[in-house]
Design a protein around this motif. Structure first.
Motif, PDB file in Angstrom:
ATOM      1  N   GLU A  97      10.435  83.135  91.739  1.00  0.00           N
ATOM      2  CA  GLU A  97      11.287  82.184  92.456  1.00  0.00           C
ATOM      3  C   GLU A  97      10.603  80.836  92.646  1.00  0.00           C
ATOM      4  N   GLU A  98       9.379  80.699  92.129  1.00  0.00           N
ATOM      5  CA  GLU A  98       8.616  79.471  92.291  1.00  0.00           C
ATOM      6  C   GLU A  98       8.384  78.795  90.944  1.00  0.00           C
ATOM      7  N   LYS A 172      14.839  75.379  92.471  1.00  0.00           N
ATOM      8  CA  LYS A 172      16.183  75.003  92.886  1.00  0.00           C
ATOM      9  C   LYS A 172      17.136  76.145  92.542  1.00  0.00           C
ATOM     10  N   PRO A 173      18.079  76.452  93.394  1.00  0.00           N
ATOM     11  CA  PRO A 173      18.995  77.557  93.108  1.00  0.00           C
ATOM     12  C   PRO A 173      19.812  77.295  91.851  1.00  0.00           C
ATOM     13  N   GLN A 228      12.939  73.364  84.866  1.00  0.00           N
ATOM     14  CA  GLN A 228      12.037  73.370  86.011  1.00  0.00           C
ATOM     15  C   GLN A 228      10.616  73.790  85.638  1.00  0.00           C
ATOM     16  N   SER A 229      10.319  73.788  84.344  1.00  0.00           N
ATOM     17  CA  SER A 229       8.939  74.083  83.941  1.00  0.00           C
ATOM     18  C   SER A 229       8.041  72.923  84.331  1.00  0.00           C
ATOM     19  N   GLY A 230       6.749  73.178  84.435  1.00  0.00           N
ATOM     20  CA  GLY A 230       5.803  72.146  84.866  1.00  0.00           C
ATOM     21  C   GLY A 230       5.800  70.924  83.964  1.00  0.00           C
ATOM     22  N   ALA A 231       5.793  71.154  82.642  1.00  0.00           N
ATOM     23  CA  ALA A 231       5.748  70.035  81.699  1.00  0.00           C
ATOM     24  C   ALA A 231       7.041  69.230  81.734  1.00  0.00           C
ATOM     25  N   VAL A 240      14.193  65.648  87.722  1.00  0.00           N
ATOM     26  CA  VAL A 240      14.687  67.008  87.866  1.00  0.00           C
ATOM     27  C   VAL A 240      15.270  67.270  89.255  1.00  0.00           C
ATOM     28  N   GLU A 241      14.899  66.461  90.220  1.00  0.00           N
ATOM     29  CA  GLU A 241      15.426  66.628  91.577  1.00  0.00           C
ATOM     30  C   GLU A 241      16.890  66.202  91.687  1.00  0.00           C
TER      31      GLU A 241
END
Length: 338
Positions: A97-98, A172-173, A228-231, A240-241
């Motif tokens: 979930e993170e 994010k859901p 939502q991956s780090g890269a 992405v927000e």
């Protein structure tokens, strides 16, 4: 002379052996029987007592009973094992979930838009002053932050391009395309992207950055979690927000839903199609992009309403998918403002 006289024994007395001999055998047999019976019953008891004594010396938690106290200690052990299993499963669930956000701009926008989603922070000493407010917030809310060196930060982020800071945040859901269309059915102007096989995180991040810049709120994908991956989040520089990944199971069916909701479908072509700058783009559109090598699938291409060509010199085969998306989204935005 009588026989008694000859024997030299007193007359009238019988030999003691003859008088007691008949009784001695039964007595001896009885004695043996008594001892034998006592041995059969008493020897196991003695052995049992000895064993119990040995147990008590070596295992002081044992009691002289059929069920030792040690058996009762199995319950806490079982409970501990079960608790560990639950904790491991819970940790795994939390990790799923993170996600991680890295880079100064991406982390700063994330904290500004949803500070409660930040679980913990890792940063280099050189970034401490810039993120002093974040450290203060995390400390006040009993959340952790760690000052680490660059090599440790690289391990945590999985990239050397971490920018000196990494957030671990709640994902994010997930939102479905159907839910988005239902919630925005009254919109007069709207633009969505649909990605067919685009999975490179840097391309995804660049596309999301352009979406945020031109007011596109959703990207239709079969794997929206890739955004939502780090890269991808780092490349998006905070975009992405503001952009949701809209989940669908089958892209052609998803595009059909969009058509039914009043959207026109647009795709691109490097060899044919109408010039982007000579086209009137609709108020509600879905722009479909495929992977850079093969483009959109035939099934998806057949469902679109118009194919656009981005004019250029022709010296290169095509543009990168993120660049093409930026140009088309920019033109749609321009037309909506005029």
């Amino acid at each position: 002379m009588s026989a008694e006289a000859k024997s030299g024994r007193p007359q009238g007395k019988k030999p003691a052996a003859k008088r007691f001999q008949p009784d001695s055998k039964p007595a001896q047999s009885a004695s043996r029987a008594e001892h034998g019976s006592s041995g059969r019953h008493q020897k196991p008891q003695r052995e049992k007592n000895a064993e119990n004594g040995e147990n008590l010396l070596q295992k002081p938690w044992m009691k002289q009973s059929k069920k030792p106290v040690a058996d009762h200690h199995k319950t806490p052990k079982a409970e501990t094992t079960a608790a560990k299993t639950v904790s491991t499963a819970l940790l795994k669930q939390h990790k799923m979930e993170e996600s991680k956000v890295q880079g100064e701009n991406a982390c700063r926008v994330c904290f500004r838009e949803r500070p409660d989603a930040v679980v913990k922070m890792y940063l280099e000493q050189s970034m401490a002053a810039k993120f002093a407010d974040v450290m203060k917030y995390l400390a006040a809310n009993k959340k952790a932050y760690h000052l680490v060196d660059s090599s440790e930060l690289e391990k945590i982020s999985g990239s050397s391009h971490h920018g000196g800071v990494v957030f671990v945040v709640k994902r994010k859901p997930e939102q479905t395309l159907a839910a988005y269309l239902a919630a925005n059915k009254h919109k007069k102007q709207d633009c969505l992207l649909a990605l067919d096989g685009v999975g490179n995180p840097h391309n995804l991040g660049a596309i999301v950055r352009s979406c945020a810049h031109f007011g596109v709120q959703g990207v239709i994908m079969t794997q929206p979690d890739l955004l939502q991956s780090g890269a991808a989040a780092r490349t998006a520089e905070g975009g992405v927000e503001f952009v949701a990944g809209l989940a669908c199971d089958h892209l052609p069916l998803a595009l059909k839903l969009c058509k039914e909701a009043g959207y026109s479908l647009i795709t691109t072509s490097s060899h044919a199609g109408v010039s982007l700058y000579n086209s009137k783009l609709g108020n509600k559109v879905v722009v479909v992009f495929g992977e850079e090598m093969d483009g959109v699938s035939k099934q998806v291409a057949n469902s679109t309403d118009v194919a656009l060509q981005i004019p250029g010199t022709g010296k290169v085969e095509s543009l990168n998918v993120s660049v093409a998306a930026s140009l088309i989204l920019g033109e749609w935005y321009r037309q909506q403002q005029s």
